[in-house]
Design a protein around this motif. Structure first.
Motif, PDB file in Angstrom:
ATOM      1  N   MET A  91       0.797  -1.218   0.000  1.00 65.55           N
ATOM      2  CA  MET A  91       0.000   0.000   0.000  1.00 65.55           C
ATOM      3  C   MET A  91       0.835   1.276   0.000  1.00 65.55           C
ATOM      4  O   MET A  91       0.292   2.363  -0.191  1.00 65.55           O
ATOM      5  N   ALA A  92       2.131   1.183   0.221  1.00 64.88           N
ATOM      6  CA  ALA A  92       2.937   2.390   0.385  1.00 64.88           C
ATOM      7  C   ALA A  92       2.822   3.321  -0.834  1.00 64.88           C
ATOM      8  O   ALA A  92       2.666   4.534  -0.685  1.00 64.88           O
ATOM      9  N   GLY A  93       2.880   2.761  -2.025  1.00 64.97           N
ATOM     10  CA  GLY A  93       2.799   3.581  -3.232  1.00 64.97           C
ATOM     11  C   GLY A  93       1.482   4.323  -3.328  1.00 64.97           C
ATOM     12  O   GLY A  93       1.439   5.525  -3.631  1.00 64.97           O
ATOM     13  N   LEU A  94       0.397   3.611  -3.073  1.00 60.50           N
ATOM     14  CA  LEU A  94      -0.937   4.209  -3.140  1.00 60.50           C
ATOM     15  C   LEU A  94      -1.085   5.303  -2.074  1.00 60.50           C
ATOM     16  O   LEU A  94      -1.696   6.351  -2.329  1.00 60.50           O
ATOM     17  N   ILE A  95      -0.531   5.072  -0.899  1.00 61.80           N
ATOM     18  CA  ILE A  95      -0.558   6.089   0.163  1.00 61.80           C
ATOM     19  C   ILE A  95       0.143   7.366  -0.321  1.00 61.80           C
ATOM     20  O   ILE A  95      -0.362   8.481  -0.152  1.00 61.80           O
ATOM     21  N   TYR A  96       1.296   7.214  -0.942  1.00 60.32           N
ATOM     22  CA  TYR A  96       1.987   8.398  -1.472  1.00 60.32           C
ATOM     23  C   TYR A  96       1.142   9.103  -2.531  1.00 60.32           C
ATOM     24  O   TYR A  96       1.003  10.320  -2.534  1.00 60.32           O
ATOM     25  N   GLU A  97       0.585   8.324  -3.441  1.00 58.99           N
ATOM     26  CA  GLU A  97      -0.201   8.941  -4.521  1.00 58.99           C
ATOM     27  C   GLU A  97      -1.417   9.687  -3.985  1.00 58.99           C
ATOM     28  O   GLU A  97      -1.729  10.791  -4.425  1.00 58.99           O
ATOM     29  N   LEU A  98      -2.094   9.084  -3.023  1.00 60.96           N
ATOM     30  CA  LEU A  98      -3.354   9.665  -2.545  1.00 60.96           C
ATOM     31  C   LEU A  98      -3.145  10.790  -1.536  1.00 60.96           C
ATOM     32  O   LEU A  98      -4.069  11.547  -1.254  1.00 60.96           O
ATOM     33  N   SER A  99      -1.935  10.888  -0.989  1.00 63.16           N
ATOM     34  CA  SER A  99      -1.689  11.973  -0.027  1.00 63.16           C
ATOM     35  C   SER A  99      -0.867  13.097  -0.650  1.00 63.16           C
ATOM     36  O   SER A  99      -0.426  14.004   0.051  1.00 63.16           O
ATOM     37  N   GLU A 100      -0.686  13.044  -1.972  1.00 62.76           N
ATOM     38  CA  GLU A 100       0.137  14.045  -2.655  1.00 62.76           C
ATOM     39  C   GLU A 100      -0.355  15.454  -2.332  1.00 62.76           C
ATOM     40  O   GLU A 100      -1.539  15.762  -2.475  1.00 62.76           O
ATOM     41  N   GLY A 101       0.569  16.286  -1.874  1.00 64.73           N
ATOM     42  CA  GLY A 101       0.237  17.677  -1.575  1.00 64.73           C
ATOM     43  C   GLY A 101      -0.485  17.890  -0.261  1.00 64.73           C
ATOM     44  O   GLY A 101      -0.754  19.034   0.118  1.00 64.73           O
ATOM     45  N   LYS A 102      -0.810  16.826   0.434  1.00 65.79           N
ATOM     46  CA  LYS A 102      -1.513  16.971   1.714  1.00 65.79           C
ATOM     47  C   LYS A 102      -0.515  17.063   2.863  1.00 65.79           C
ATOM     48  O   LYS A 102       0.618  16.607   2.754  1.00 65.79           O
ATOM     49  N   ASP A 103      -0.949  17.600   3.971  1.00 64.14           N
ATOM     50  CA  ASP A 103      -0.066  17.832   5.108  1.00 64.14           C
ATOM     51  C   ASP A 103       0.060  16.566   5.970  1.00 64.14           C
ATOM     52  O   ASP A 103      -0.351  16.534   7.129  1.00 64.14           O
TER      53      ASP A 103
ATOM     54  N   LYS B 230       7.207   7.034 -11.062  1.00 59.71           N
ATOM     55  CA  LYS B 230       7.121   8.489 -11.093  1.00 59.71           C
ATOM     56  C   LYS B 230       7.628   9.078  -9.788  1.00 59.71           C
ATOM     57  O   LYS B 230       7.927   8.343  -8.841  1.00 59.71           O
ATOM     58  N   VAL B 231       7.712  10.401  -9.764  1.00 59.55           N
ATOM     59  CA  VAL B 231       8.099  11.099  -8.544  1.00 59.55           C
ATOM     60  C   VAL B 231       6.840  11.730  -7.950  1.00 59.55           C
ATOM     61  O   VAL B 231       6.124  12.455  -8.637  1.00 59.55           O
ATOM     62  N   VAL B 232       6.559  11.409  -6.705  1.00 57.79           N
ATOM     63  CA  VAL B 232       5.396  11.958  -6.004  1.00 57.79           C
ATOM     64  C   VAL B 232       5.896  12.632  -4.735  1.00 57.79           C
ATOM     65  O   VAL B 232       6.463  11.957  -3.870  1.00 57.79           O
ATOM     66  N   ASP B 233       5.708  13.933  -4.639  1.00 61.75           N
ATOM     67  CA  ASP B 233       6.175  14.676  -3.444  1.00 61.75           C
ATOM     68  C   ASP B 233       7.615  14.326  -3.076  1.00 61.75           C
ATOM     69  O   ASP B 233       7.942  14.095  -1.905  1.00 61.75           O
ATOM     70  N   GLY B 234       8.458  14.220  -4.088  1.00 64.38           N
ATOM     71  CA  GLY B 234       9.871  13.962  -3.829  1.00 64.38           C
ATOM     72  C   GLY B 234      10.231  12.519  -3.540  1.00 64.38           C
ATOM     73  O   GLY B 234      11.366  12.225  -3.132  1.00 64.38           O
ATOM     74  N   ARG B 235       9.278  11.607  -3.733  1.00 70.87           N
ATOM     75  CA  ARG B 235       9.541  10.187  -3.500  1.00 70.87           C
ATOM     76  C   ARG B 235       9.430   9.397  -4.800  1.00 70.87           C
ATOM     77  O   ARG B 235       8.720   9.800  -5.718  1.00 70.87           O
ATOM     78  N   MET B 236      10.116   8.268  -4.850  1.00 71.26           N
ATOM     79  CA  MET B 236      10.082   7.384  -6.016  1.00 71.26           C
ATOM     80  C   MET B 236       8.955   6.374  -5.831  1.00 71.26           C
ATOM     81  O   MET B 236       8.990   5.583  -4.888  1.00 71.26           O
ATOM     82  N   VAL B 237       7.975   6.429  -6.703  1.00 72.00           N
ATOM     83  CA  VAL B 237       6.778   5.606  -6.535  1.00 72.00           C
ATOM     84  C   VAL B 237       6.456   4.844  -7.817  1.00 72.00           C
ATOM     85  O   VAL B 237       6.289   5.441  -8.880  1.00 72.00           O
TER      86      VAL B 237
END
Lengths: 245, 245
Positions: A91-103, B230-237
């Motif tokens: 799930m780590a990748g999806l977590i990054y994608e879905l939280s993009e730009g969020k705090d 891709k790069v998401v918020d500075g991470r490799m995803v």
């Protein structure tokens, strides 16, 4: 930006809770909320009974991730747990994608994926280069999977096959073996492990020809050796190279 | 045969001792003797100061394994420790080979290998199929390594490169990238991690073209994405598949 909201994505290893790292355990201890499938939550709960648990049994994976992110955005410290490693088909990748730009500050805590835990049960099948390939064609076209199996076999890479079968895909492992057989000997040493790290753990070593007929299920992880892999005292062992040490 | 002599082969993870699993820690606690390279012993010793330590700094690997096996054969409970996972390019295979037929019960305890720990530092580069390939040609002919890089790239597998460079092999990573560039875009997202889990840990994300010029050393683990990475918020995803979720 000072991130106040912390979301751990934690791989808890193959089964029993003692297969997680000390670092993973410490992170879970720091959390207010632990989110995950019911089976994983059941493994962790006895260790940390006083946490808030977000059990997400039947939802879509993106919804599960959003639920964990939303919880973190309320200021709680949250862990999203998964079996094995949080990154490998996780799930780590999806977590990054879905939280993009969020705090939300995300920290991925690695865990022992089935390639490693299953390998340890079989012996030492991954002492040399290897490929990890999933036979699930839910998100990947089957011709892409075939191409990968073909290329990995051509390169004499050891292989670990995740998701070798499901009800809908009963004969995928046989098809995969037939592709590998284009390049590899039918006598290539292979192994299967079921229920890694859990009750009912079992392993079996066999040839590639036998593997093609093996009734794998969704709890099975499959290992295919390279041309040097051998059986030593009943274990699957791949030597460190192609030259004598 | 009742095996009285127990030899654990334990992967302690990437660096700090909290990266080992609880199971690994429990096994070390049960041991009389802990054997390994000085740097790994130094990580474990503060946790378990009262053990007998067999430090094997400059010996050949087969000799190190024999030393641990011989110690177990005297009736002591022994652990052979290594960084990362005990199986991935590790000592577990050699231990099996050298103890064949001897009255030693071997148990391999898996650990978090650099593909997982480095992946977690970079983000989530291994969410889809991947290959782990070492550029060390000490025991493997270079043409075999080239073939594997070529096949893995042709199959659009993510790759984790172990041992990308040493003093003697300063330009191997560049050569490897040139092989991957036969199939992959120069803009493919790549990442490097140095000193994973240890002091001085750093990561950097770059393109494949830039990676070819990167001065990797023996403390670097290299990640090459697939065509979807891709790069998401500075991470490799790397996404979970080739279709929208």
């Amino acid at each position: 930006m000072l991130a106040l909201n912390k979301l751990y994505v934690v791989g808890i290893g193959p089964g029993a809770a003692d297969q997680m790292t000390v670092r993973a355990l410490r992170a879970l201890e720091k959390c207010d909320v632990i989110a995950g499938y019911g089976v994983y939550v059941d493994l962790v709960k006895p260790l940390l009974p006083d946490k808030e648990y977000l059990v997400t049994p039947m939802r879509k994976e993106a919804d599960r991730c959003r639920m964990a992110i939303d919880s973190a955005l309320t200021g709680k410290t949250v862990a999203m747990i998964s079996s094995g490693d949080a990154g490998v088909y996780g799930m780590a990748g999806l977590i990054y994608e879905l939280s993009e730009g969020k705090d939300v500050e995300i920290e991925v805590i690695p865990g022992v994926t089935a390639a490693l835990s299953g390998g340890a049960v079989l012996g030492a099948p991954l002492t040399h280069d290897f490929a990890v390939i999933s036979l699930s064609d839910l998100l990947t076209p089957w011709d892409k999977i075939e191409k990968r199996l073909d290329c990995a076999a051509e390169a004499d890479l050891c292989m670990v096959i995740y998701n070798p079968a499901s009800h809908r895909r009963a004969d995928y492992l046989r098809q995969a073996c037939q592709i590998v057989l284009r390049h590899a000997s039918p006598e290539t040493v292979c192994g299967v492990v079921r229920n890694i790290g859990r009750e009912g753990e079992m392993m079996q070593i066999m040839t590639l020809k036998e593997l093609a007929e093996y009734p794998a299920d969704m709890f099975t992880t499959v290992f295919i050796g390279n041309c040097q892999t051998k059986v030593v005292d009943g274990r699957m062992v791949t030597p460190r190279g192609y030259r004598d040490v």
